[in-house]
Write a protein that holds these residues in place. Structure first.
Motif, short mmCIF file in Angstrom:
data_model
loop_
_atom_site.label_atom_id
_atom_site.label_comp_id
_atom_site.label_asym_id
_atom_site.label_seq_id
_atom_site.Cartn_x
_atom_site.Cartn_y
_atom_site.Cartn_z
N GLY A 136 42.31 35.14 83.46
CA GLY A 136 41.51 33.96 83.15
C GLY A 136 40.03 34.21 82.99
O GLY A 136 39.29 33.31 82.59
N TRP A 137 39.59 35.44 83.26
CA TRP A 137 38.16 35.73 83.17
C TRP A 137 37.79 36.11 81.73
O TRP A 137 38.42 36.98 81.13
N GLY A 138 36.79 35.46 81.18
CA GLY A 138 36.27 35.82 79.87
C GLY A 138 35.02 36.66 80.01
O GLY A 138 34.56 36.96 81.12
N PHE A 139 34.45 37.03 78.87
CA PHE A 139 33.22 37.81 78.91
C PHE A 139 32.02 36.90 79.20
O PHE A 139 31.18 37.21 80.03
N ALA A 140 31.94 35.78 78.51
CA ALA A 140 30.83 34.85 78.70
C ALA A 140 31.31 33.47 79.11
O ALA A 140 30.54 32.68 79.64
N ASN A 141 32.59 33.18 78.86
CA ASN A 141 33.15 31.88 79.24
C ASN A 141 34.43 32.08 80.03
O ASN A 141 35.11 33.10 79.92
N HIS A 142 34.77 31.09 80.81
CA HIS A 142 35.94 31.17 81.68
C HIS A 142 36.61 29.81 81.74
O HIS A 142 35.97 28.79 81.50
N LEU A 143 37.88 29.84 82.06
CA LEU A 143 38.59 28.56 82.19
C LEU A 143 37.94 27.67 83.25
O LEU A 143 37.93 26.45 83.13
N LYS A 144 37.43 28.33 84.28
CA LYS A 144 36.73 27.61 85.33
C LYS A 144 35.41 28.31 85.61
O LYS A 144 35.36 29.32 86.31
N TYR A 145 34.34 27.83 85.02
CA TYR A 145 33.01 28.41 85.20
C TYR A 145 32.71 28.55 86.70
O TYR A 145 33.11 27.68 87.47
N PRO A 146 32.04 29.61 87.17
CA PRO A 146 31.28 30.60 86.40
C PRO A 146 31.91 31.99 86.42
O PRO A 146 31.21 32.99 86.41
N TYR A 147 33.23 32.12 86.52
CA TYR A 147 33.86 33.42 86.67
C TYR A 147 33.93 34.16 85.34
O TYR A 147 34.85 33.94 84.54
N THR A 148 32.97 35.04 85.11
CA THR A 148 32.92 35.82 83.87
C THR A 148 32.66 37.28 84.20
O THR A 148 32.07 37.62 85.24
N LEU A 149 33.09 38.16 83.29
CA LEU A 149 32.81 39.58 83.46
C LEU A 149 31.33 39.88 83.29
O LEU A 149 30.80 40.80 83.92
N GLU A 150 30.68 39.12 82.44
CA GLU A 150 29.25 39.32 82.20
C GLU A 150 28.46 39.23 83.51
O GLU A 150 27.52 39.97 83.73
N ARG A 151 28.89 38.34 84.36
CA ARG A 151 28.18 38.08 85.61
C ARG A 151 28.20 39.27 86.55
O ARG A 151 27.26 39.48 87.35
N ILE A 152 29.23 40.10 86.48
CA ILE A 152 29.41 41.17 87.45
C ILE A 152 29.44 42.56 86.81
O ILE A 152 29.63 43.55 87.52
N TYR A 153 29.24 42.65 85.51
CA TYR A 153 29.49 43.92 84.82
C TYR A 153 28.64 45.06 85.36
O TYR A 153 29.08 46.21 85.40
N GLU A 154 27.43 44.79 85.78
CA GLU A 154 26.56 45.86 86.24
C GLU A 154 26.80 46.23 87.70
O GLU A 154 26.12 47.11 88.24
N LEU A 155 27.76 45.58 88.33
CA LEU A 155 28.05 45.85 89.73
C LEU A 155 29.34 46.66 89.88
O LEU A 155 30.19 46.67 88.99
N ALA A 156 29.48 47.32 91.01
CA ALA A 156 30.70 48.07 91.28
C ALA A 156 31.79 47.16 91.84
O ALA A 156 32.95 47.55 91.91
#
Length: 297
Positions: free
Chosen positions: A261-281
């Motif tokens: 359900g996680w999108g790159f910039a949008n998600h079925l239920k905001y704010p769970y996106t890959l963009e938000r965490i991409y720079e983290l481990a």
């Protein structure tokens, strides 16, 4: 048993052999005692025997060198029981998948297909100790094992809540072996920490593959619904994902930064996106664990 500990000066225990002062570890204090082996002052016969590393009946420069190598982590003693713990897991074994060491917990396994490859000259059994917090209710959490590079079939082991020890290879004949442990589920389903690897043998770190692939995606990339004949449509299984199949065909190292359900910039239920965490481990959004992109080039 030799014990790798997370201190900078590696300390090992080999029963009474090499542990000359009987304090349960092998350090420069034992080297100093071995250097005074021409005198029995403060040393009993058992201690003298423990300094005879090659068991040839005499204590000489060769024995001192072996002791020094043990303290420095450069031993040439192969089929000895070892327990590798803490940050030494990252030093001694190949890891893939944004892994890091968390103090007082262990090495994290969070992203789909995060893996560790235990390799070297080994025999008998290989065991790992994991700390696992139960994931989503009803989800069968676990890891996949590949022994000696055979990925034609998968060996799946379910996780048990809490700290437990799992046998990942048994009855190995003496020789060079690899045991790859691959996390099965996505990060939102579960995470576990590796506390130790117990083996009889000498670890050798496997070199990274020439190809490295990071897959970004949602449920299908995380392995949801790909298991043949699965009774649970929500089950995740990494062995059969397009990411795993493609990487095996290409001989590539890979992991999947993916959650259902996680999108790159949008998600079925905001704010769970890959963009938000991409720079983290980690997807726990802890800036302390920023991803070091230089490790994946």
């Amino acid at each position: 048993i030799i014990r790798y500990n997370e201190l900078a000066s590696v300390q090992w225990v080999i029963g009474t052999l090499a542990d000359l002062n009987g304090d349960g570890k092998v350090t420069n204090d034992d080297v100093a005692l071995a250097n005074t082996a021409n005198s029995t002052t403060g040393m009993n016969p058992a201690t003298l025997t423990g300094a005879d590393m090659d068991q040839n009946g005499i204590i000489n420069a060769a024995d001192i060198t072996v002791l020094q190598n043990i303290v420095a982590g450069k031993d040439d003693m192969t089929y000895i029981k070892r327990s590798i713990v803490g940050e030494m897991l990252l030093e001694q074994f190949k890891t893939v998948g944004r892994q890091y060491y968390e103090s007082n917990r262990g090495v994290n396994f969070e992203w789909s297909s995060a893996s560790i490859t235990i390799a070297g000259y080994m025999k008998d059994d290989v065991k790992i100790t994991l700390d696992y917090d139960s994931g989503a209710e009803g989800i069968d959490d676990g890891f996949i094992i590949y022994v000696d590079g055979d990925k034609s079939k998968d060996n799946y082991t379910s996780l048990i809540s809490g700290v437990n020890t799992y046998t990942v290879a048994s009855g190995l004949s003496a020789g060079y072996h690899t045991v790859e442990i691959l996390k099965n589920n996505s990060s939102i389903e579960d995470a576990f920490y590796m506390l130790s690897v117990d083996m009889t043998g000498k670890p050798e770190k496997v070199a990274p593959a020439a190809r490295k692939i990071e897959f970004l995606g949602d449920s299908i990339t995380a392995g949801c619904g790909v298991l043949p004949n699965a009774t649970d449509n929500g089950a995740h299984y990494q062995h059969y994902t397009y990411a795993a199949v493609a990487s095996r065909a290409l001989g590539a190292d890979f992991y999947a930064m993916a959650n259902s359900g996680w999108g790159f910039a949008n998600h079925l239920k905001y704010p769970y996106t890959l963009e938000r965490i991409y720079e983290l481990a980690t997807d726990r959004r802890d800036p302390e664990f920023a991803h070091d992109f230089s490790t994946w080039q």
